[in-house]
Design an enzyme around this catalytic site. Structure first.
Site, PDB file in Angstrom:
ATOM      1  N   GLY A 118      28.880  41.387 -27.204  1.00 49.35           N
ATOM      2  CA  GLY A 118      29.086  40.698 -28.460  1.00 49.35           C
ATOM      3  C   GLY A 118      27.997  40.970 -29.469  1.00 49.35           C
ATOM      4  O   GLY A 118      27.992  41.989 -30.159  1.00 49.35           O
ATOM      5  N   ARG A 119      27.013  40.081 -29.545  1.00 52.08           N
ATOM      6  CA  ARG A 119      25.992  40.177 -30.592  1.00 52.08           C
ATOM      7  C   ARG A 119      25.221  41.496 -30.604  1.00 52.08           C
ATOM      8  O   ARG A 119      24.804  41.927 -31.677  1.00 52.08           O
ATOM      9  CB  ARG A 119      25.054  38.976 -30.512  1.00 52.08           C
ATOM     10  CG  ARG A 119      25.756  37.692 -30.951  1.00 52.08           C
ATOM     11  CD  ARG A 119      24.806  36.546 -31.165  1.00 52.08           C
ATOM     12  NE  ARG A 119      25.497  35.401 -31.751  1.00 52.08           N
ATOM     13  CZ  ARG A 119      24.898  34.281 -32.152  1.00 52.08           C
ATOM     14  NH1 ARG A 119      23.586  34.168 -32.027  1.00 52.08           N
ATOM     15  NH2 ARG A 119      25.598  33.296 -32.674  1.00 52.08           N
TER      16      ARG A 119
ATOM     17  N   TYR B  23      39.265  26.080 -27.963  1.00 52.32           N
ATOM     18  CA  TYR B  23      40.260  26.094 -29.033  1.00 52.32           C
ATOM     19  C   TYR B  23      41.620  25.633 -28.500  1.00 52.32           C
ATOM     20  O   TYR B  23      41.722  25.188 -27.347  1.00 52.32           O
ATOM     21  CB  TYR B  23      40.298  27.468 -29.690  1.00 52.32           C
ATOM     22  CG  TYR B  23      38.986  27.802 -30.368  1.00 52.32           C
ATOM     23  CD1 TYR B  23      38.490  27.001 -31.398  1.00 52.32           C
ATOM     24  CD2 TYR B  23      38.204  28.880 -29.948  1.00 52.32           C
ATOM     25  CE1 TYR B  23      37.264  27.269 -32.006  1.00 52.32           C
ATOM     26  CE2 TYR B  23      36.981  29.163 -30.543  1.00 52.32           C
ATOM     27  CZ  TYR B  23      36.511  28.354 -31.572  1.00 52.32           C
ATOM     28  OH  TYR B  23      35.297  28.603 -32.158  1.00 52.32           O
TER      29      TYR B  23
ATOM     30  N   ARG C  19      41.995  36.078 -23.411  1.00 51.02           N
ATOM     31  CA  ARG C  19      40.597  35.682 -23.194  1.00 51.02           C
ATOM     32  C   ARG C  19      40.537  34.266 -22.640  1.00 51.02           C
ATOM     33  O   ARG C  19      41.163  33.344 -23.188  1.00 51.02           O
ATOM     34  CB  ARG C  19      39.834  35.759 -24.510  1.00 51.02           C
ATOM     35  CG  ARG C  19      38.317  35.666 -24.355  1.00 51.02           C
ATOM     36  CD  ARG C  19      37.618  35.647 -25.693  1.00 51.02           C
ATOM     37  NE  ARG C  19      36.273  36.201 -25.608  1.00 51.02           N
ATOM     38  CZ  ARG C  19      35.308  35.954 -26.480  1.00 51.02           C
ATOM     39  NH1 ARG C  19      35.533  35.160 -27.516  1.00 51.02           N
ATOM     40  NH2 ARG C  19      34.116  36.503 -26.340  1.00 51.02           N
TER      41      ARG C  19
ATOM     42  N   GLN D 286      42.435  39.659 -32.197  1.00 47.19           N
ATOM     43  CA  GLN D 286      42.407  38.404 -31.453  1.00 47.19           C
ATOM     44  C   GLN D 286      43.170  37.332 -32.222  1.00 47.19           C
ATOM     45  O   GLN D 286      42.862  37.035 -33.376  1.00 47.19           O
ATOM     46  CB  GLN D 286      40.978  37.934 -31.193  1.00 47.19           C
ATOM     47  CG  GLN D 286      40.952  36.755 -30.229  1.00 47.19           C
ATOM     48  CD  GLN D 286      39.578  36.184 -30.011  1.00 47.19           C
ATOM     49  OE1 GLN D 286      38.970  35.690 -30.955  1.00 47.19           O
ATOM     50  NE2 GLN D 286      39.096  36.225 -28.782  1.00 47.19           N
TER      51      GLN D 286
ATOM     52  N   HIS E  47      43.563  34.315 -27.826  1.00 44.86           N
ATOM     53  CA  HIS E  47      42.328  33.554 -27.605  1.00 44.86           C
ATOM     54  C   HIS E  47      42.684  32.258 -26.873  1.00 44.86           C
ATOM     55  O   HIS E  47      43.149  31.290 -27.475  1.00 44.86           O
ATOM     56  CB  HIS E  47      41.674  33.248 -28.951  1.00 44.86           C
ATOM     57  CG  HIS E  47      40.234  32.849 -28.864  1.00 44.86           C
ATOM     58  ND1 HIS E  47      39.635  32.418 -27.700  1.00 44.86           N
ATOM     59  CD2 HIS E  47      39.258  32.810 -29.818  1.00 44.86           C
ATOM     60  CE1 HIS E  47      38.364  32.130 -27.932  1.00 44.86           C
ATOM     61  NE2 HIS E  47      38.110  32.364 -29.208  1.00 44.86           N
TER      62      HIS E  47
ATOM     63  N   ASN F  94      37.013  28.994 -25.114  1.00 44.53           N
ATOM     64  CA  ASN F  94      36.003  28.398 -26.002  1.00 44.53           C
ATOM     65  C   ASN F  94      36.417  27.092 -26.669  1.00 44.53           C
ATOM     66  O   ASN F  94      35.986  26.786 -27.782  1.00 44.53           O
ATOM     67  CB  ASN F  94      35.574  29.412 -27.065  1.00 44.53           C
ATOM     68  CG  ASN F  94      34.804  30.573 -26.465  1.00 44.53           C
ATOM     69  OD1 ASN F  94      34.455  30.554 -25.288  1.00 44.53           O
ATOM     70  ND2 ASN F  94      34.552  31.600 -27.264  1.00 44.53           N
TER      71      ASN F  94
END
Length: 372
Positions: free
Chosen positions: A330-331, A186, A233, A101, A181, A184
């Site tokens: 993800g997590r 950024y 993404r 990424q 990316h 989110n």
């Protein structure tokens, strides 16, 4: 009908299953260099029978200026390219596929992380109402972001060139492809959204102008390594890192339609608030994700469609029936290296240790057990 555990062709990548390990920042790359511990971490999750069909690395800075968190890896130097090679080699030895990424945080940074202690950069000089991570005396600390400066028009081609170089370096390091990316809050997302982009030049104002930098980056990256090795993404309604826009539906439908000619490998959509409620609303009406995918397909887009945020097996299988191709987790992958096996067998998931998420060593990183 396809299941999570069926193979799929994604661009030039032949994936053993449709379970994707989402990018997960872990802050374990001192000096922006990957480590042997990172090679272990990724290879543990790469077995295509028990782990991910595709791994997306933690967000990786495309330049020193692109850094926004302590001890995150980079991909702008030859030294970094060489340091990443053991990671890709270990993943491939385990039978897995891995893409990098590519990341520029923009205003979500701190002067302590910037070259020469300079201000972070952004589309406009608006401080993000969020925090970043510094490591002081070996302890990760959340601190307020620093006020940014607005990028000058003549600097933007250099940003595009940094993405191009990073993509080339990722392939040189042995990666199977890259994910840009654009989510989110950024840099690329900051340009997209009217809440962070107040520019009056060709990169601000209209939807077409605000999307210009993202489209230029995607064109450069696909030209450099081929669209069939590139993903993107996006997070249409997330409030992460102070990302705000009152009209996300027309904005993101325009963006995905512009991506169609690039023949991407995949489009990765975060549904709702990143790591939070899936039904989060930004603007006056709920976001229509089916309409987003339809806008992409109507424009001729053929990339695999990946969804993300709060998925379990039942929800993932429902998404596949509805036309999704890949589901990112993800997590759950942090504490369950063999997540795909656990999903297939209906086994219980190990709980993650939140105290070890950011920074540190093997504890809470490479010591989570697999099923016997």
């Amino acid at each position: 009908m396809s299941t999570l555990f069926d193979p799929i062709q994604v661009g030039r990548l032949n994936l053993a299953n449709r379970v994707v390990m989402a990018p997960l920042t872990r802050n374990r790359a001192p000096g922006a260099l990957p480590t042997a511990l990172m090679a272990t971490y990724y290879s543990q999750r790469a077995n295509p029978k028990d782990g991910a069909g595709l791994i997306v690395t933690e967000a990786t800075a495309i330049s020193h200026q692109a850094q926004g968190y302590a001890d995150v890896p980079g991909i702008w130097s030859d030294e970094q390219v060489q340091a990443w090679k053991p990671v890709t080699q270990s993943v491939h030895a385990a039978g897995g596929k891995i893409v990098m990424q590519l990341w520029h945080v923009g205003r979500v940074s701190h002067v302590d992380l910037q070259p020469g202690g300079q201000a972070p950069v952004a589309p406009s000089a608006l401080t993000a109402k969020t925090k970043t991570v510094l490591i002081r005396d070996g302890v990760a600390q959340f601190v307020e972001t620093s006020p940014p400066r607005a990028l000058a028009l003549e600097e933007l081609p250099g940003i595009v060139a940094d993405y191009r170089r990073a993509a080339r370096n990722a392939i040189a390091a042995g990666f199977d492809g890259v994910e840009v990316h654009g989510a989110n809050g950024y840099l690329l997302d900051q340009f997209l959204r009217s809440g962070s982009n107040l520019r009056t030049d060709a990169y601000g104002g209209s939807i077409e102008n605000r999307a210009r930098l993202l489209i230029e980056v995607m064109a450069a990256v696909t030209q450099e390594i081929g669209g069939d090795r590139v993903g993107l993404r996006l997070s249409p309604v997330t409030p992460a890192n102070d990302a705000q826009d009152p009209h996300p539906q027309p904005l993101f439908e325009y963006v995905v339609a512009q991506l169609a000619p690039l023949k991407l490998a995949f489009v990765h959509i975060i549904e709702g608030s990143t790591g939070g409620p899936r039904d989060h609303v930004q603007g006056d009406t709920p976001f229509d994700y089916a309409a987003l995918r339809s806008a992409y397909r109507k424009a001729g887009g053929s990339a695999a469609w990946m969804v993300n945020n709060g998925y379990d097996r039942a929800l993932a299988e429902h998404a596949l029936v509805g036309g999704t191709d890949l589901v990112a987790f993800g997590r759950p992958f942090i504490a369950n290296p063999d997540l795909t096996r656990r999903l297939r067998e209906g086994a219980a998931l190990t709980a993650l240790d939140r105290a070890t998420l950011y920074g540190g060593g093997a504890k809470g990183y490479t010591d989570y057990p697999c099923l016997a």
